[in-house]
Scaffold this active site. Structure first.
Site, PDB file in Angstrom:
ATOM      1  N   ASP A   1       0.795  -1.238   0.000  1.00  0.00           N
ATOM      2  CA  ASP A   1       0.000   0.000   0.000  1.00  0.00           C
ATOM      3  C   ASP A   1       0.823   1.282   0.000  1.00  0.00           C
ATOM      4  O   ASP A   1       0.400   2.292  -0.498  1.00  0.00           O
ATOM      5  CB  ASP A   1      -0.973   0.014   1.188  1.00  0.00           C
ATOM      6  CG  ASP A   1      -0.299   0.451   2.466  1.00  0.00           C
ATOM      7  OD1 ASP A   1       0.676  -0.193   2.877  1.00  0.00           O
ATOM      8  OD2 ASP A   1      -0.743   1.457   3.045  1.00  0.00           O
TER       9      ASP A   1
ATOM     10  N   ASP B   1       5.748   0.385   3.107  1.00  0.00           N
ATOM     11  CA  ASP B   1       6.035  -0.894   3.765  1.00  0.00           C
ATOM     12  C   ASP B   1       5.663  -2.053   2.842  1.00  0.00           C
ATOM     13  O   ASP B   1       5.318  -1.848   1.686  1.00  0.00           O
ATOM     14  CB  ASP B   1       5.288  -0.963   5.107  1.00  0.00           C
ATOM     15  CG  ASP B   1       3.784  -0.812   4.945  1.00  0.00           C
ATOM     16  OD1 ASP B   1       3.318  -0.614   3.794  1.00  0.00           O
ATOM     17  OD2 ASP B   1       3.065  -0.893   5.945  1.00  0.00           O
TER      18      ASP B   1
ATOM     19  N   TYR C   1      -4.864   0.554   9.443  1.00  0.00           N
ATOM     20  CA  TYR C   1      -6.008   0.992   8.654  1.00  0.00           C
ATOM     21  C   TYR C   1      -7.302   0.705   9.399  1.00  0.00           C
ATOM     22  O   TYR C   1      -8.042  -0.209   9.067  1.00  0.00           O
ATOM     23  CB  TYR C   1      -6.012   0.332   7.266  1.00  0.00           C
ATOM     24  CG  TYR C   1      -5.060   1.015   6.317  1.00  0.00           C
ATOM     25  CD1 TYR C   1      -5.391   2.237   5.743  1.00  0.00           C
ATOM     26  CD2 TYR C   1      -3.824   0.467   6.006  1.00  0.00           C
ATOM     27  CE1 TYR C   1      -4.520   2.890   4.886  1.00  0.00           C
ATOM     28  CE2 TYR C   1      -2.940   1.109   5.157  1.00  0.00           C
ATOM     29  CZ  TYR C   1      -3.295   2.314   4.599  1.00  0.00           C
ATOM     30  OH  TYR C   1      -2.433   2.967   3.754  1.00  0.00           O
TER      31      TYR C   1
ATOM     32  N   GLU D   1       6.126   9.676   2.886  1.00  0.00           N
ATOM     33  CA  GLU D   1       5.624   8.351   2.483  1.00  0.00           C
ATOM     34  C   GLU D   1       4.584   8.489   1.369  1.00  0.00           C
ATOM     35  O   GLU D   1       3.676   9.323   1.462  1.00  0.00           O
ATOM     36  CB  GLU D   1       5.013   7.612   3.683  1.00  0.00           C
ATOM     37  CG  GLU D   1       4.630   6.174   3.323  1.00  0.00           C
ATOM     38  CD  GLU D   1       4.401   5.283   4.539  1.00  0.00           C
ATOM     39  OE1 GLU D   1       4.192   5.813   5.644  1.00  0.00           O
ATOM     40  OE2 GLU D   1       4.419   4.048   4.366  1.00  0.00           O
TER      41      GLU D   1
END
Ligand code: NAG
Length: 488
Positions: free
Chosen positions: A81, A84, A229, A465
């Protein structure tokens, strides 16, 4: 009010308050086609599994080829996603739904830019995975990888040794938001592939129907993706969103009836991987304008979303930085920028199609051109028209980020059998304060803070990120901007 000139005047006033040098950039224009091309290359960098021979990133290789094995199911493929190496079902599905929406709504613009095939391939990389994850009835695999263990290691997916824990939802462990979002992704993508691969499209639509049925007959929130999430907003938005895509795909009255009679909707000011009401409302506005008057309250809520973000609206709720960027919260804030730009771009086209305007209060109206001008200003900010005079897309424009918080990009290509301990991986590759050895082309990073400040440091993950959905939400609006008529 409500003209393009009006929009420019409003933005002009804001800019006057900024240092003089900033004004020079205002007339600049960007190569939106290049930004579009690159935004799709980033999604390629997020691919997990066995890569096809036409993979465009020389530093990416096959990874996670045993995913699912511990549960006796093939869960290879899909997307990592962000920076990571975990595959999270909820944001992955949202990425595919929004990419499919771009592919449907901006089909001709994407084709003109030569990117339609790449968008289709990006969608299929997700849907192939969802077909595997949903191969058994009333069961959906929703995560591969252990976020806690994964986050203690800074290794590229090609060399990772961490456990690949598998999580699923089923009748005893429901997860309506994930099931419904995956249903939305399958329904939307079934429209994309309808004229291209009829059989595949039918397969996707069939899964979409089953997942929706499962989501509403076993209601519950899944907290297994927490704290990474967590759906803070519950599943009502995903149920409305899934029903909207199913109605769009099938035109079957049962889905419209669900929207009219059962679905819960709400007034919101944000559109994100967690909160989809505004997307459904804007899709349904098109049906309202077409004559489906029962959808009026949803159209009114869609207008309310627009009125909450436009800078000249009396009902504005969303903060903008001094340099003009929509700011909601730290950490992947640019998802709100690309998400809002995409919705405004789509709604701008819908308003133009029906010759309508948005009213924010009785005497303030905004037209199609105004909405598009604001969407463009948001995208231009990301591409370089901002107080830092830098691009927030890796490999694009002036002074783009060099230290994206991303394992694959920041660790050099190593042989398949190289093993670096998790502890030394952080020292060697994470803390080194050097540009990434691999360019994460096209990644839109989390972006600046509420004061327009940005630090290009790998360890400042809220700013550096990237996420798949920041980019999926950029694809449609970049295609629109790349098409003629939207160059300055
Ligand atoms: C669009 O709407 C405006 C006002 O609502 C009207 O004056 C105009 O004639 C319309 N244009 C078209 C092409 O229908």
């Amino acid at each position: 009010m409500g003209s393009y000139a009006g929009a420019s005047a409003a933005i002009f006033v804001t800019w006057l308050l900024l240092p003089a040098g900033f004004f020079v950039v205002v007339s600049g224009q960007f190569n939106y086609k290049d930004a579009l091309t690159k935004s799709l290359i980033f999604l390629e960098a997020q691919r997990s599994g066995k890569l096809p021979p036409n993979n465009r990133l020389p530093w990416r290789g096959d990874s996670a080829l045993d995913d699912g094995k511990t549960a006796n199911v093939d869960l290879t493929g899909g997307y990592y996603d962000a920076g990571d190496n975990v595959k999270y079902g909820l944001p992955m599905a949202f990425t595919v739904t929004t990419l499919s929406w771009a592919a449907i709504f901006y089909r001709s613009e994407l084709q003109a830019a030569g990117e339609l095939d790449n968008v289709h391939a990006a969608i299929r990389w997700g849907t192939d995975y969802f077909l595997k994850a949903s191969s058994r009835r009333k069961r959906l695999y929703v995560q591969v990888g252990d976020p806690v263990v994964d986050h203690q290691c800074w290794v590229r997916p090609e060399n990772m040794q961490t456990t690949r824990t598998v999580l699923k939802i089923d009748e005893s462990t429901p997860g309506s938001e994930i099931a419904a979002e995956t249903s939305a992704a399958m329904a939307a993508s079934s429209i994309v592939f309808r004229g291209i691969d009829h059989k595949y499209s039918r397969l996707l639509l069939n899964k979409a129907k089953l997942l929706f049925q499962f989501a509403k007959s076993h209601k519950g929130t899944f907290d297994g993706e927490c704290p990474f999430y967590c759906s803070c907003t519950g599943y009502n938005d995903e149920l409305l969103w899934a029903a909207t895509w199913l109605y769009t795909a099938t035109k079957r009255s049962m889905y419209l009836k669900y929207i009219q009679e059962e679905a819960i909707s709400a007034y919101v000011a944000e559109f994100s991987w967690d909160l989809k009401y505004a997307g459904a409302q804007i899709l349904l506005s098109d049906l309202y304008f077409k004559g489906e008057k029962s959808l009026e309250s949803l159209k009114v809520q869609g207008d309310s979303f627009v009125c909450s973000v436009l800078p000249d609206s009396p009902y504005r709720q969303i903060y903008r930085t001094p340099g003009g960027m929509i700011y909601v919260r730290d950490g992947a804030n640019t998802q709100y920028v690309t998400g809002t730009a995409f919705l405004l771009s789509v709604y701008s086209d819908i308003l133009a199609k029906y010759n309508r305007t948005v009213y924010c209060g009785a005497d303030k109206q905004f037209d199609s051109a105004y909405l598009m001008a604001f969407a463009k200003q948001q995208m231009d900010y990301l591409l370089g028209q901002n107080p830092q005079k830098r691009s927030y897309m890796v490999g694009f424009g002036t002074n783009p980020p060099k230290q994206a918080h991303h394992r694959g990009a920041s660790v050099p290509k190593l042989s398949a059998d190289s093993i670096l301990s998790c502890a030394s991986s952080f020292i060697t590759w994470f803390n080194n304060d050097l540009p990434n050895p691999n360019e994460l082309t096209g990644a839109i990073v989390g972006g600046p803070d509420r004061y327009d400040n940005f630090h290009d440091k790998r360890w400042d993950s809220p700013k550096t990120e990237p996420c798949t959905y920041i980019n999926s939400l950029a694809v449609g609006v970049l295609a629109k901007l790349a098409s003629s008529g939207h160059h300055v």
